[in-house]
Design an enzyme around this catalytic site. Structure first.
Site, short mmCIF file in Angstrom:
data_model
loop_
_atom_site.label_atom_id
_atom_site.label_comp_id
_atom_site.label_asym_id
_atom_site.label_seq_id
_atom_site.Cartn_x
_atom_site.Cartn_y
_atom_site.Cartn_z
N GLU A 136 0.87 -1.28 -0.06
CA GLU A 136 0.00 0.00 -0.05
C GLU A 136 1.02 1.15 -0.20
O GLU A 136 0.30 2.08 -0.72
CB GLU A 136 -1.00 0.02 1.24
CG GLU A 136 -2.08 -0.99 1.15
CD GLU A 136 -3.06 -0.94 0.25
OE1 GLU A 136 -2.96 0.42 -0.45
OE2 GLU A 136 -4.01 -1.59 0.12
N ASP A 276 -4.63 -9.59 -8.08
CA ASP A 276 -5.05 -8.78 -9.26
C ASP A 276 -3.72 -8.05 -9.83
O ASP A 276 -3.47 -7.99 -11.03
CB ASP A 276 -6.15 -7.82 -9.01
CG ASP A 276 -6.02 -7.02 -7.67
OD1 ASP A 276 -5.08 -7.33 -6.96
OD2 ASP A 276 -6.91 -6.33 -7.47
N GLU A 369 -18.62 -4.90 -2.79
CA GLU A 369 -17.36 -5.21 -2.56
C GLU A 369 -17.24 -6.77 -2.94
O GLU A 369 -16.32 -7.57 -3.56
CB GLU A 369 -16.85 -5.16 -1.13
CG GLU A 369 -15.44 -5.71 -0.87
CD GLU A 369 -14.34 -4.72 -1.60
OE1 GLU A 369 -13.23 -5.07 -1.34
OE2 GLU A 369 -14.74 -3.86 -2.23
N GLU A 390 -11.85 1.17 -10.03
CA GLU A 390 -11.46 -0.02 -10.92
C GLU A 390 -12.50 -0.10 -12.19
O GLU A 390 -12.14 -0.01 -13.36
CB GLU A 390 -11.59 -1.42 -10.29
CG GLU A 390 -10.35 -1.53 -9.57
CD GLU A 390 -10.27 -1.11 -8.32
OE1 GLU A 390 -9.10 -1.08 -7.60
OE2 GLU A 390 -11.14 -0.68 -7.78
#
Length: 451
Positions: A136, A276, A369, A390
């Site tokens: 992150e 991902d 989600e 996204e």
């Protein structure tokens, strides 16, 4: 949250835009010109509503709590679901400002960009007792600093007219060096957590995700090129190569692993959380750095996804060893996939999967989600929408690649939904439950950077 941040995305966009984005007759149609102008005005207002309230109520802390009109110093909490080892003396790193730098340039606000760069140059420090998530912090902070440095030194624009002597690059180098002890493992795979001041903590967890150790090459590679120090790229590349060597005979990777032993912990895999950005970074690293090695990893990995995860327009999860389906679920993080497929040139598949994601958005008003495909129902606990970008990103890619006005309509729907359901008096709030549109008092930094 698992995808490359706006800062790094700007680097990618500058490289790919001349090759896949083109004008078409639809762009010259006065109706679509007017629509794009209208959308641009809406988005500009949204950005400044989020940014100005952050600067008023939260800066220089990390993120805005728009309902309480206060702040959270959340960099130490990102990915830390149990909220362990939280330091009492950490008071923020202006996370939202760092993530907003590239967006300020997109908005054409060079004056505010310069002001922000100079403030960070004089005030930001990473010499703090803060245990952070490597992934992150890499995509948000390091990526933001590296990209802002490139923009600040761009000879064609000269966005920072005075007093800039590579301070952001110096900060990025400092942060990068604080990352390096995380890679000091028998496998070269980095710990998921590291203390910025003291390095890897005693009894630190050895568990990490495929995304966590396979999605560092863009930011750390760019830092090495800019700073003339190969150590950052070398560490990220060693981890990526080790991870790729751990793939199954089907060219699939699991979701979680142990950095000390190099053994898989979770064998189920997909294109969602935990995996991902591994796919995303391979393709974008090939574009940005031009190394065939990244394509030689990405191509078989992409083909394996299409073979073992795809079911019609959807993508389920499967066991990396057998290819047998494990979980049939849609997760909001999967919505990056159509955008990645555009970069690959697989436009038909991108269009197909994008329409399914958008159908779920239309059903609920935002993208939940987690949605259980086998039961056609929401996940009982993961009903939230934390302002994720996204689907908006994939819509952007598909519109520019195809110039199909329908994607412009989708973009406007997303914008209108965000204004209707998430805009509050002092910013934008996440959605706690998409069935009730109950708010969560959190404006994530990536909302300004990406969404």
């Amino acid at each position: 949250m698992v995808r490359c941040n706006c800062g790094t995305w700007i680097l990618i966009f500058l490289v790919i835009s001349p090759t896949i984005f083109h004008k078409s007759m639809s762009e010259l149609d006065p109706r679509w010109v007017a629509k794009k102008r209208r959308m641009s005005h809406k988005v500009r207002k949204m950005f400044y509503h989020a940014y100005d309230n952050y600067m008023t109520y939260a800066f220089p802390h990390d993120e805005l709590k728009p309902l309480a009109k206060t702040f959270t110093d959340s960099l130490v909490e990102l990915g830390n679901l149990k909220l362990e080892h939280l330091p009492q003396e950490y008071h923020g790193s202006a996370l939202t400002l760092v993530e907003s730098l590239s967006s300020l340039v997109i908005m054409g606000n060079n004056t505010e960009f310069e002001r922000a760069v100079l403030w960070l140059s004089e005030n930001l420090t990473f010499d703090v007792d803060a245990r952070i998530n490597l992934f992150e912090c890499n995509i948000r902070v390091l990526g933001g600093l590296v990209s802002a440095h490139i923009l600040a030194t761009d000879s064609t624009n000269r966005l920072v007219q005075r007093n800039y002597k590579n301070q952001l690059l110096i900060l990025a180098e400092d942060l990068g060096r604080r990352f390096l002890p995380a890679f000091d493992t028998p496998t070269g795979l980095p710990y998921a957590w590291i203390n910025l001041k003291y390095g890897v903590m005693e009894n630190e967890t050895t568990e990490t995700s495929t995304s966590g150790c396979g999605s560092l090459i863009l930011e750390m590679g760019a830092l090495s090129r800019l700073a003339g120090d190969p150590s950052f790229e070398s560490a990220a590349l060693r981890a990526l190569r080790k991870l790729w060597s751990m793939r199954s005979s089907l060219n699939l990777l699991g979701t979680t692993l142990d950095v000390e032993t190099g053994e898989w912990i979770e064998y189920s895999s997909g294109i969602g959380a935990g995996v991902d950005s591994f796919y995303e970074y391979l393709m974008k690293a090939h574009i940005l750095f031009g190394r065939d090695e990244f394509w030689r990893m990405f191509q078989p990995a992409y083909l394996a996804v299409q073979k073992y995860f795809r079911h019609g327009a959807w993508y389920h999860e499967a066991d990396m060893r057998t290819g047998k389906a494990t979980y049939w679920q849609l997760t909001s993080l999967q919505a990056f996939w159509p955008g990645l497929q555009v970069l690959v040139g697989d436009i038909t598949a991108a269009n197909s999967s994008h329409r399914e994601f958008f159908s779920v958005w239309e059903r609920f008003g935002v993208l939940p989600e987690r949605y259980l495909l086998d039961f056609q129902m929401l996940h009982p606990t993961e009903k939230y929408y934390p302002l994720r970008p996204e689907l908006a990103e994939s819509t952007f890619y598909l519109y520019h690649a195809t110039k199909d006005p329908w994607f412009l309509e989708v973009g406007e729907t997303i914008v209108d939904s965000l204004n209707l359901y998430t805009k509050v008096e002092s910013g934008f709030a996440s959605i706690r439950d998409v069935t009730t549109m109950q708010w969560e008092d959190h404006q994530h930094s990536f909302f300004l950077a990406e969404t």
